[in-house]
Design an enzyme around this catalytic site. Sequence first.
Site, short mmCIF file in Angstrom:
data_model
loop_
_atom_site.label_atom_id
_atom_site.label_comp_id
_atom_site.label_asym_id
_atom_site.label_seq_id
_atom_site.Cartn_x
_atom_site.Cartn_y
_atom_site.Cartn_z
N TYR A 176 7.42 -77.20 -29.64
CA TYR A 176 6.38 -78.21 -29.81
C TYR A 176 5.33 -77.77 -30.84
O TYR A 176 5.05 -78.47 -31.81
CB TYR A 176 5.62 -78.40 -28.50
CG TYR A 176 6.29 -79.22 -27.45
CD1 TYR A 176 5.91 -80.53 -27.25
CD2 TYR A 176 7.28 -78.68 -26.63
CE1 TYR A 176 6.49 -81.30 -26.25
CE2 TYR A 176 7.87 -79.43 -25.64
CZ TYR A 176 7.47 -80.74 -25.45
OH TYR A 176 8.05 -81.49 -24.48
N CYS A 206 -6.21 -77.96 -23.02
CA CYS A 206 -6.04 -79.32 -23.56
C CYS A 206 -7.25 -79.75 -24.38
O CYS A 206 -7.12 -80.22 -25.51
CB CYS A 206 -5.78 -80.30 -22.41
SG CYS A 206 -5.75 -82.01 -22.97
N GLU A 253 4.61 -79.24 -34.59
CA GLU A 253 3.38 -80.02 -34.79
C GLU A 253 2.52 -79.38 -35.89
O GLU A 253 2.03 -80.06 -36.79
CB GLU A 253 2.60 -80.11 -33.47
CG GLU A 253 3.34 -81.00 -32.46
CD GLU A 253 2.65 -81.14 -31.12
OE1 GLU A 253 1.72 -80.36 -30.82
OE2 GLU A 253 3.03 -82.06 -30.36
N CYS A 313 -4.20 -80.09 -26.85
CA CYS A 313 -3.88 -81.50 -27.11
C CYS A 313 -4.94 -82.23 -27.94
O CYS A 313 -4.62 -82.90 -28.92
CB CYS A 313 -3.73 -82.28 -25.81
SG CYS A 313 -3.00 -81.36 -24.47
N LYS A 338 -5.71 -80.71 -31.52
CA LYS A 338 -4.42 -80.81 -32.25
C LYS A 338 -4.17 -82.25 -32.68
O LYS A 338 -3.86 -82.53 -33.83
CB LYS A 338 -3.30 -80.27 -31.36
CG LYS A 338 -1.90 -80.27 -31.92
CD LYS A 338 -1.14 -81.57 -31.82
CE LYS A 338 -1.10 -82.22 -30.49
NZ LYS A 338 -0.24 -81.63 -29.50
N HIS A 372 7.93 -109.60 -32.50
CA HIS A 372 8.30 -109.46 -33.91
C HIS A 372 7.09 -109.66 -34.82
O HIS A 372 6.27 -110.53 -34.53
CB HIS A 372 9.37 -110.51 -34.23
CG HIS A 372 9.90 -110.40 -35.60
ND1 HIS A 372 10.73 -109.37 -36.01
CD2 HIS A 372 9.72 -111.20 -36.69
CE1 HIS A 372 11.04 -109.55 -37.28
NE2 HIS A 372 10.45 -110.64 -37.71
N GLU A 412 10.24 -103.51 -31.13
CA GLU A 412 11.21 -104.54 -30.78
C GLU A 412 12.65 -104.01 -30.82
O GLU A 412 13.55 -104.55 -30.19
CB GLU A 412 11.06 -105.78 -31.67
CG GLU A 412 11.51 -105.59 -33.09
CD GLU A 412 11.34 -106.85 -33.93
OE1 GLU A 412 11.77 -107.93 -33.49
OE2 GLU A 412 10.76 -106.76 -35.04
P1 NDP Z 1 8.21 -74.07 -26.80
O1 NDP Z 1 8.78 -73.59 -25.54
O2 NDP Z 1 8.18 -75.52 -27.10
O3 NDP Z 1 8.98 -73.38 -28.01
C1 NDP Z 1 9.04 -71.98 -28.12
C2 NDP Z 1 9.80 -71.61 -29.38
O4 NDP Z 1 9.69 -70.22 -29.57
C3 NDP Z 1 11.27 -71.94 -29.31
O5 NDP Z 1 11.69 -72.31 -30.59
C4 NDP Z 1 11.91 -70.64 -28.87
O6 NDP Z 1 13.21 -70.45 -29.40
C5 NDP Z 1 10.98 -69.61 -29.49
N1 NDP Z 1 10.79 -68.41 -28.67
C6 NDP Z 1 10.59 -68.37 -27.35
N2 NDP Z 1 10.41 -67.08 -26.95
C7 NDP Z 1 10.53 -66.32 -28.04
C8 NDP Z 1 10.47 -64.93 -28.27
N3 NDP Z 1 10.27 -64.06 -27.29
N4 NDP Z 1 10.60 -64.49 -29.55
C9 NDP Z 1 10.82 -65.36 -30.56
N5 NDP Z 1 10.91 -66.69 -30.39
C10 NDP Z 1 10.75 -67.16 -29.15
O7 NDP Z 1 6.75 -73.40 -26.87
P2 NDP Z 1 5.44 -73.75 -27.67
O8 NDP Z 1 4.74 -72.46 -27.82
O9 NDP Z 1 5.71 -74.56 -28.88
O10 NDP Z 1 4.65 -74.65 -26.64
C11 NDP Z 1 4.44 -74.21 -25.29
C12 NDP Z 1 4.46 -75.36 -24.35
O11 NDP Z 1 3.25 -76.09 -24.47
C13 NDP Z 1 5.56 -76.37 -24.60
O12 NDP Z 1 6.76 -76.00 -23.96
C14 NDP Z 1 4.99 -77.64 -24.04
O13 NDP Z 1 5.27 -77.70 -22.68
C15 NDP Z 1 3.49 -77.45 -24.24
N6 NDP Z 1 3.05 -78.23 -25.42
C16 NDP Z 1 3.17 -79.58 -25.38
C17 NDP Z 1 2.77 -80.35 -26.45
C18 NDP Z 1 2.92 -81.82 -26.40
O14 NDP Z 1 3.05 -82.36 -25.31
N7 NDP Z 1 2.95 -82.52 -27.52
C19 NDP Z 1 2.21 -79.74 -27.65
C20 NDP Z 1 2.14 -78.31 -27.60
C21 NDP Z 1 2.54 -77.60 -26.51
P3 NDP Z 1 14.55 -71.11 -28.78
O15 NDP Z 1 14.11 -72.01 -27.67
O16 NDP Z 1 15.20 -71.85 -29.89
O17 NDP Z 1 15.33 -69.97 -28.31
#
Ligand code: NDP
Length: 449
Positions: free
Chosen positions: A179, A43, A183, A48, A51, A438, A443
Site C-alpha cells: 500500500y 491515521c 501510494e 490516512c 497521505k 449515465h 455505470e
Molecule cells: P504492505 O503489507 O502493504 O506491504 C509490504 C511490502 O513490503 C510488500 O511488498 C512486502 O513484500 C514487502 N516486505 C514485507 N516485509 C519485508 C521485509 N522484511 N523485507 C523486505 N520487504 C518486505 O505494508 P505497507 O507498509 O505498505 O502498509 C502497512 C499496512 O498499512 C497495510 O498492509 C495496510 O493494511 C495499511 N495501509 C493501508 C492503506 C490504505 O488503506 N490505503 C494505506 C497505507 C497503509 P511481498 O509481500 O511482495 O513479499
Amino acid sequence: MTDYDYDLFVIGIGSGGTRAARVAAAHGARVAAAEEYRVGGTCVIRGCVPKKLLVYGAHFAEDLMDARRFGWDVPADCKFDWKTLTGNVFEEVDRISKAYNTTLDSHKVEVINERAELTGPNSIRLASGREVTSKYILIATGARPHIPTCPGHEFGITSNEAFHLESVPKRILIAGAGYIANEFAGIFHEFGAKVTLINRSDQILRGYDEQIRDRLLQISMMKGIDFRFNAKFEGIEKQADGSLKVSMSNHAPIEVDCVMFATGRVPNTENLGLDAAGVELTEKGAIRVDEDNRSSVPSIFAVGDVTDRIQLTPVAIREGQAFADTIFGNKPTRVDYHCVPAAVFSHPQMAGVGLTESQAKQKYGSVKVYVSDFRPMKNVLAGRNERALYKMICDGETNKILGIHMIGPEAAEILQAAAVAVKAGLTKDAFDQTVALHPTMAEELVLMK
Ligand code: NDP
C-alpha cells in the site's frame, strides 16, 4: 466499580482508542486515556489523512496537464511548492487532532499526555511516576513501520518522515511494493521525483486481484516509475556528495537522494509492561485477542493495528466500538471481518472488496468473471492513455457476487457503494436490473458482460 480509579484506561489515542474511550464514557464509564505523542494516532497524524491530502495535491500534476485539452490556458512553467502543501496539510492535521481532543473532553474522558505502561492486570504506571488502577485496560497502541536490518538502514526514512521532508527528493528509492510504497511512489512521481520501487518478491500488492495490480504496474511503468523485483535490500552507503548508494540482490546498485522503507508495519507492543501483566503475544509480536478483543488476561483488551488483524482505520474503529458496547453498553457486539473493502490511493486508485478471482476459484471451483475494460471519457478527451478495469467475480452456480475489484479514477469512491451490495450478498442480476447512471464510470458496474 469503585475499587478502581477508573472503569476503563485506554493506552493509545488513535482511531480505535478514541472510539472505545468515547463510547465507553457515553455508556457511563469513568474513562482515562493516555497518549505519549499526539491525539489522533497514525491515521490522523502520519497516515490516512495527511497521505490522502498529498494524493490530492499530487493529482493536480495530471489535472493541470489534462486541463489544457479542456480549453484551459495552463502556463508551461506551472510551479508546485512542497512547503505550501505540507504546511496546509499540517494545519489540517492539527485541526483534526484538536477535534479528537474536544470530543474526548466533551465525553469527560480524562486525557493524559504521557506514556503509560502496565504493571499488572489492573494497574498502570505513567511516565510521571503516577500509578493508577482500572477495572479494564484497553491497549490501542497501533503499529510502526518495519525497517529492514541492513547496513546503512539509518539513512532511510519511512512514511512517518516523508511528510516532513524539506523538499521533494530528485531521486527516491522506495523499498516494498504494498500500500504505502505504491501510494508514495505515485505521490513523489507526480511531484517530479524519479521514483524507483524495489521489492523482495516478483509482484506488487500481494493479495490484490492479479489483473488489477498488473494494470497498476503497467500504468505506473508507463508514467515513468521504475520497478525492480526480486531485489532484496543489501545496504545503503552515504556518498561524499550526500547521495545514497543502495545495493540489492539481482540488480546493479542505484544512487538516489532519499530511501524510503515501506516494508510493512509492526505492532507497538514493546516496553508496555505486557510481560508484567501476563499478556500473550502472537509469533509476529501482536497482542493475541479473542473475538471479543480480550487478551489472555481477562481485564485487558486490545483493538486496532496492535492486534495485527486487518490494519485499517475503519476496522480499528469498529473494534473499539464493539469493545465498548460489549463491556460497558450491555450490548454484546462482534466485528464482522467478512467483505471489508480496501483501497490503494495510487494514480489511478485501486479498490476491492471480497474474494479475488484466484481466491474465488480456489474456494468455489466454478466462478463467473464479468469484466469491463474501458477508457474513461475524461481520459479520452485528455488524450490520456489509461484504461480502467472493473471485475465482478460471481459464484458460477448462483451468480452471487463474491468480489468486486477495480482500478481507475475515483475507484475507492465508487467501490464503497458497490461494497454494500457485495456485503448484502446480492447477485449479478441485481446489478443488471439497475438502470445505469449515465455518463459515469460507475455505470460500468451495471453494464458488465
Ligand atoms: P504492505 O503489507 O502493504 O506491504 C509490504 C511490502 O513490503 C510488500 O511488498 C512486502 O513484500 C514487502 N516486505 C514485507 N516485509 C519485508 C521485509 N522484511 N523485507 C523486505 N520487504 C518486505 O505494508 P505497507 O507498509 O505498505 O502498509 C502497512 C499496512 O498499512 C497495510 O498492509 C495496510 O493494511 C495499511 N495501509 C493501508 C492503506 C490504505 O488503506 N490505503 C494505506 C497505507 C497503509 P511481498 O509481500 O511482495 O513479499
